[in-house]
Structures are given as C-alpha cells and as structure tokens.
Design a protein around this motif. Structure first.
Motif, PDB file in Angstrom:
ATOM      1  N   LEU A  43       0.831  -1.204   0.000  1.00 51.53           N
ATOM      2  CA  LEU A  43       0.000   0.000   0.000  1.00 51.53           C
ATOM      3  C   LEU A  43       0.863   1.251   0.000  1.00 51.53           C
ATOM      4  O   LEU A  43       0.510   2.265  -0.618  1.00 51.53           O
ATOM      5  CB  LEU A  43      -0.947  -0.034   1.200  1.00 51.53           C
ATOM      6  N   PHE A  46       1.738   1.841  -3.425  1.00 45.60           N
ATOM      7  CA  PHE A  46       0.591   2.433  -4.117  1.00 45.60           C
ATOM      8  C   PHE A  46       0.532   3.936  -3.865  1.00 45.60           C
ATOM      9  O   PHE A  46       0.393   4.738  -4.786  1.00 45.60           O
ATOM     10  CB  PHE A  46      -0.708   1.789  -3.613  1.00 45.60           C
ATOM     11  N   VAL A  60      -6.471   8.580  -7.086  1.00 47.10           N
ATOM     12  CA  VAL A  60      -6.830   7.172  -7.304  1.00 47.10           C
ATOM     13  C   VAL A  60      -6.022   6.215  -6.413  1.00 47.10           C
ATOM     14  O   VAL A  60      -6.597   5.369  -5.732  1.00 47.10           O
ATOM     15  CB  VAL A  60      -6.718   6.798  -8.792  1.00 47.10           C
ATOM     16  N   PRO A  61      -4.684   6.335  -6.383  1.00 49.37           N
ATOM     17  CA  PRO A  61      -3.943   5.405  -5.523  1.00 49.37           C
ATOM     18  C   PRO A  61      -4.360   5.488  -4.069  1.00 49.37           C
ATOM     19  O   PRO A  61      -4.381   4.471  -3.365  1.00 49.37           O
ATOM     20  CB  PRO A  61      -2.491   5.847  -5.687  1.00 49.37           C
ATOM     21  N   LEU A  64      -7.459   3.490  -3.692  1.00 51.38           N
ATOM     22  CA  LEU A  64      -7.149   2.060  -3.774  1.00 51.38           C
ATOM     23  C   LEU A  64      -6.476   1.587  -2.493  1.00 51.38           C
ATOM     24  O   LEU A  64      -6.784   0.511  -1.973  1.00 51.38           O
ATOM     25  CB  LEU A  64      -6.246   1.790  -4.977  1.00 51.38           C
ATOM     26  N   THR A  67      -9.053   1.083   0.211  1.00 50.65           N
ATOM     27  CA  THR A  67      -9.769  -0.176   0.018  1.00 50.65           C
ATOM     28  C   THR A  67      -8.886  -1.351   0.416  1.00 50.65           C
ATOM     29  O   THR A  67      -9.339  -2.295   1.070  1.00 50.65           O
ATOM     30  CB  THR A  67     -10.209  -0.314  -1.442  1.00 50.65           C
ATOM     31  N   GLY A  68      -7.609  -1.259   0.034  1.00 46.56           N
ATOM     32  CA  GLY A  68      -6.676  -2.329   0.375  1.00 46.56           C
ATOM     33  C   GLY A  68      -6.544  -2.492   1.878  1.00 46.56           C
ATOM     34  O   GLY A  68      -6.475  -3.614   2.396  1.00 46.56           O
ATOM     35  N   VAL A  71      -9.579  -4.343   3.156  1.00 45.79           N
ATOM     36  CA  VAL A  71      -9.502  -5.768   2.830  1.00 45.79           C
ATOM     37  C   VAL A  71      -8.519  -6.473   3.756  1.00 45.79           C
ATOM     38  O   VAL A  71      -8.819  -7.537   4.325  1.00 45.79           O
ATOM     39  CB  VAL A  71      -9.086  -5.958   1.356  1.00 45.79           C
TER      40      VAL A  71
END
Lengths: 130, 482
Positions: A43, A46, A60-61, A64, A67-68, A71
């Motif tokens: 991450l 990212f 955007v990163p 993401l 979200t990562g 998860v």
C-alpha cells in the motif's frame, strides 16, 4: 533521492521483509503480522505513485490504498479469529467443536464475538466493492 | 438489461446481509434458497444476451467515467451461469443436509453457511463481470474470505487449521497480485484491462508485474505447485462446501488467469511462458493424480482430483498462445474454449461428485474408503450421480467432458507440441483414481455394519448436477459463440 523513490523503495523492502518472514513459517501470529507488513509495503508503494501526477496528488492510488487497508483488516480479523479458535481447541485437548461462540464442554464465550467481527469485516469489504 | 447484470452482484450481497441479520435459522435458509433460485434468472438473461449479440458492456451507477463498467463475454457469462446452476443445486442439498440433526457434521444447522454462500456468489459474479484490475482484486478477496469462512464452519481442529493455512497462503497471494497491479498503475496510470492490453509492451516492468500477478493467482487457484492448501481445505469442509469450492471457487482463479494473461498482457506473452505453464500443469496432473490414487479418504481423493483437473484446464493457456490470436476485446478471449468447456463440465461434475460423496458419508458415517462398503446397494441414486459425473470427468461421449476433450485435441493438432497426449494421459489417471473410489463403493458391507438411511433430498441434487454435466455434451456451449 527524491520522495517518490524513497517511499516506493521502502514499500518494496517492507514487502520483501514480510514475505521472507512468512516463508520462514514462524507460527500463526507472527505470520499474520508478517502478512500485514507485506500489506503495508504494497500500500505504501501504491500511495507513493500518487506523487507523479502533474497537478497535485493523484487521488486514485489513495482510494485504492484505503480499500486495500479495509480488505487487509478484514482478512487479519478473520485470521485472528481462526487462530484463537484453533488455540482454544488445542487447549481443550482434542477434537472439540466451536459452535456459535461456545466450546462444547468448555467455559469460554469469546468466539462468537470474534466470528461476528470477522463477518462484519467481510460485509465492509462487500461495500467497498460497490 | 443493465439491471440484470447489476442484480447478479447486489442481489446476493443484499441477501447475504439480510440473512446475516435474520435471526431464525429457518428464515436464513428460506432467504438463502430464495436468493439462489432468483439468481438463475439474471444469469440466464445475461448468458442469452451474450450468446445472441456478443459481448455486452454495462455501466453501473453513475455515467462514465465515474460509473463502474461491467463486461460480459462468453467466458464470463458461461461462468456466471455455472455459478448460478451449481449454487442452486448445492443450496438445495445444503438445505436438506444442514437441518438434518443426525447427519455426521451438524450439531446445529450452521447458520453461517447461508450468508457466506451468498457473499461467495456475489464475489464470484463480481469477479466474472469486472473490467478493472482493482475491482478484480476486491472481488477475488470477497471470494476467498467467504470461502475460508465456509471451510471453517464445522469448527473442528482440522477445519479451522485448514482454513487458517488457506487464509495465510491466499493473503500472500493476493498481496503479490496487488503489488503487480500497483506496478502497472505506476507505469500506465490506468487499471482498465483492455486499455492496459493496448498499452503494455514486453519489458522488465511488464514481466515483473505479470510474474507477481501470476504467482498470486496460482496460489489462489491452487495451481501446482502452489496447491498445498487445497487438499486439506476441500477434504475437511462440509460436503456442500467442498462442492462449492471445487466446483466454483477454483474456476474463479482460472478465469482470472485467463483474463489477465489474454486481456491485459496479450502483447507481453511469449510462447515460452505458455510452455512453462504447460510443463507445470503436466507435472501437477501426474503428481496430484498419483496422490489421489493412493488416498484413503474419499473427499481428499476428490480434492486431489481437483488439482489434477486444474492442471488440465491450465493446458488451454499454451494452446491459446500457440494458436491463432484474436485482437484485444475479441468476442471471446481467443483460444480458451477448451479450458472453458472443461471448467464448465468439471464444475458441474465435481460438485456432483462431492455431493454424492456427502450422501455416501451420511450413510456410512465416515469418509474412509474402507468404510464405504455397501453404499452402492443402499444409495442407487447417489451412485448413479457419482458414476455419471465420473463419466463426464473421463470425457466419454456424450458429455461436457467429451466436448472439452474434443476441443483440446482440435486446438493441439495445429500446435507444435502434442499436448493432447497429456490430456489423454490425464484421462487415464482419472480413470484410475475414480475406479478406486467406485470399487470402494461396490464392496459388500461389513457384516456388523449398519448404513444410515439417506433422504432423497440428499441424492437428487447430485443426480441433477451430474445430468447437467452429461447434458452439456448435447448442447455445445463453446461452439455456440457468435
């Protein structure tokens, strides 16, 4: 060395350290932590990519990575719940069952809480997908 | 039409949440069954639309570029339909087996099954319809996390241990996949599959991204030699869960490999990559089949068989690389028809095998092959299901498996490497281990042994699944491509 490279390389190093630790199979808890180190590395990598946008950071990163994180959190919670269940069964001796938060013939009450937690983590993840 | 596609994802998701909060076990079961039945409709609609008019694109939510694009081609639509069919019949089996107190596993009907199964089907559908690498990652995580929950349902040491190994292996795999995704985003600033397909050229960056993503998928899909978690997880879970895992979940990994290799990396692929994958598949087929032959437990035997069959599916990749290529965004990912046909017939047949194994175990009280004596006489319907499913796996005509093997041989005939020999060898090994299982079922019952009665509700679903698997041969899906 510029900021992007520093962060990106740190990400790669963290990923590799975590991977090395997982492959050494040091035991469940350490493996879960090592996987989280790997996740942080991924991450971080990212997030470091956001820097290379012309006008301001690229959102955007970041989205993401968030979200990562969710998860990874859900997966870690599930892993901890399983590890605790396994630990409890081992402590109980052999072959018992965890049913709805109770170990048959045992006294512990906690597993239901954990199971609920790991499932709400899954729901969160589902929401993230929408 | 766009609504039908969105339904495939939000309907099971909403039903999963609803069944999680629904208190009573009966309400959960009713909700889970109803959702499984209703799911069949959008799956059929989407499949029909794709068969008639070719690939479909849908924009869900906001207009572009904010909305999420979903895409269905024949590969995804067929797998969505497989998910709905297998899911419905497994749900029917589960609703009978999980409420039946004297069965070997359930002390209580495990309420978790329904929520987790619905989450799993939402995840699988999202996986098959997404066009964006990050959405694919999230869908894959949904699939594996709910699969892990399903494995751990019985709450025994064996299942929790297997679920934990599954979880750790799969976490490492998904992080490797995610790292590859990050590399691609860093280089090209997009995660859209087809866009990447146009942009990507061979080079160190593309190769490392591809390597990381492939490794991740191989762990998740249990491709040899990274299948180590599968036999325990599939072997110890409840029969209904094993049927879902072997029938559906591993197909998700196969699908993702095909999608990523042929849609995102078409210009990066070298024939040697396909060759390497083919050789791994070859070793995996032999290794897993030999394990299956020497296995003493029925469900573990079937789990090893899944690893072997995954190897056969993987052979489609070298064939597709060597074969005539289609452009990016072609009507079906080019050249993977044999793999798709095998995935469909194996999905139906393996689910049937696990469910009929569940019926055998219900009767015999154990899944040791040596304890199965007498079940053939006692459970003719379940035995018929087992035999029909075995017929399909062996690829005897007419059946879905025969169709798949014919496609394999067609594709291998033009290539330089005689992969069809591997397919034939794999079939021979399949005959060996399925023969071991069938012989155990036909043994006479031990003198003092009493087999438990098995309700018809546990024998009909596997029979229907096996009939579908055989029926696939009569309506060739793959060759119906526009």
């Amino acid at each position: 060395m510029d900021t992007f490279l520093t962060f990106a390389l740190t990400g790669v190093v963290l990923f590799s350290l975590g991977l090395q630790e997982v492959l050494a199979r040091p035991g469940v808890l350490r493996m879960l932590i090592a996987v989280n180190v790997m996740g942080s590395g991924t991450l971080l990598f990212f997030v470091s990519l956001a820097h290379r946008h012309a006008d301001g950071p690229d959102p955007v990163p970041h989205a993401l990575a968030l979200t990562g994180i969710v998860v990874t959190l859900a997966a870690t919670a599930a892993g901890l719940a399983l590890a605790r269940g396994l630990h409890r069964l081992r402590a109980e001796g052999s072959g018992g069952r965890v049913e709805g938060g109770r170990v048959e013939g045992g006294r512990s009450q906690g597993a239901g809480y954990e199971r609920g937690r790991s499932e709400s983590g899954r729901d969160e993840q589902g929401r993230a997908d929408r | 039409m766009s609504a039908a596609v969105a339904w495939l994802i939000w309907l099971p998701l909403a039903a999963a949440v609803a069944s999680f909060v629904a208190g009573a076990g009966r309400a959960r079961r009713a909700l889970g069954l109803a959702a499984s039945v209703v799911m069949l409709l959008p799956a059929l609609l989407v499949f029909e639309a794709v068969r008639r008019d070719g690939p479909q694109r849908y924009l869900v939510g906001w207009p572009a570029p904010l909305g999420i694009e979903l895409r269905a081609d024949l590969l995804s639509a067929a797998l969505v339909l497989l998910t709905a069919c297998v899911g419905l019949l497994v749900a029917a089996y589960a609703s009978a087996s999980l409420t039946d107190p004297p069965s070997q596993h359930a002390v209580d009907p495990p309420a978790a099954f329904w929520s987790l199964w619905l989450l799993l089907s939402a995840g699988l559908n999202a996986l098959y319809l997404s066009t964006d690498l990050f959405n694919l990652y999230v869908a894959l995580e949904m699939v594996t996390l709910s699969a892990i929950g399903l494995v751990s349902i019985p709450g025994t040491r064996a299942t929790i241990g297997a679920a934990l190994v599954y979880l750790l292996a799969t976490l490492v795999g998904s992080l490797a996949f995610l790292f590859g995704v990050a590399l691609l985003y860093g280089a090209h600033g997009t995660l859209e599959l087809y866009e990447l397909g146009r942009l990507l050229e061979g080079g160190p960056l593309a190769w490392s991204a591809m390597g990381l993503m492939t490794l991740g998928i191989m762990v998740k899909a249990a491709f040899f030699p990274l299948h180590f978690w599968l036999p325990d997880a599939h072997g110890h879970a409840l029969p209904a869960v094993s049927a879902l895992l072997s029938g559906l979940v591993v197909k998700g990994g196969f699908y993702l490999l095909v999608r990523v290799w042929f849609d995102a990396f078409p210009n990066v692929l070298l024939p040697s990559f396909g060759l390497a994958l083919g050789l791994l598949a070859l070793v995996g087929i032999v290794w897993a089949s030999l394990h299956a032959v020497s296995e003493g437990r029925l469900k573990r035997l079937l789990a090893y068989s899944t690893v072997a069959q995954l190897g056969l599916m993987l052979l489609t990749v070298p064939l597709a690389i060597a074969g005539p290529g289609g452009g990016v965004g072609a009507s079906i990912t080019p050249g993977v028809e044999p793999g798709l046909a095998l995935a469909l017939s194996h999905g139906l047949a393996k689910a049937a095998l696990f469910l009929s194994a569940g019926a055998f175990i219900h009767a015999a009280g154990s899944d040791a092959l040596s304890e199965l004596g007498g079940v053939a006489r006692r459970l003719p319907l379940a035995l018929l299901a087992f035999a029909l499913a075995a017929w399909t796996l062996l690829g005897l005509p007419p059946s879905g498996g025969y169709e798949a093997k014919a496609l394999f041989e067609q594709a291998a005939a033009v290539g330089p490497i005689p992969w069809q020999l591997v397919v034939q060898g794999g079939t021979l090994l399949t005959a060996l281990y399925l023969g071991v299982a069938l012989r155990a079922a036909f043994e006479p019952a031990a003198a003092r042994k009493r087999l438990r009665a098995v309700p018809l509700a546990l024998q009909i679903p596997p029979l229907l699944l096996a009939a579908l698997a055989v029926g696939l041969g009569l309506l060739p899906l793959a060759s119906g491509a526009p």
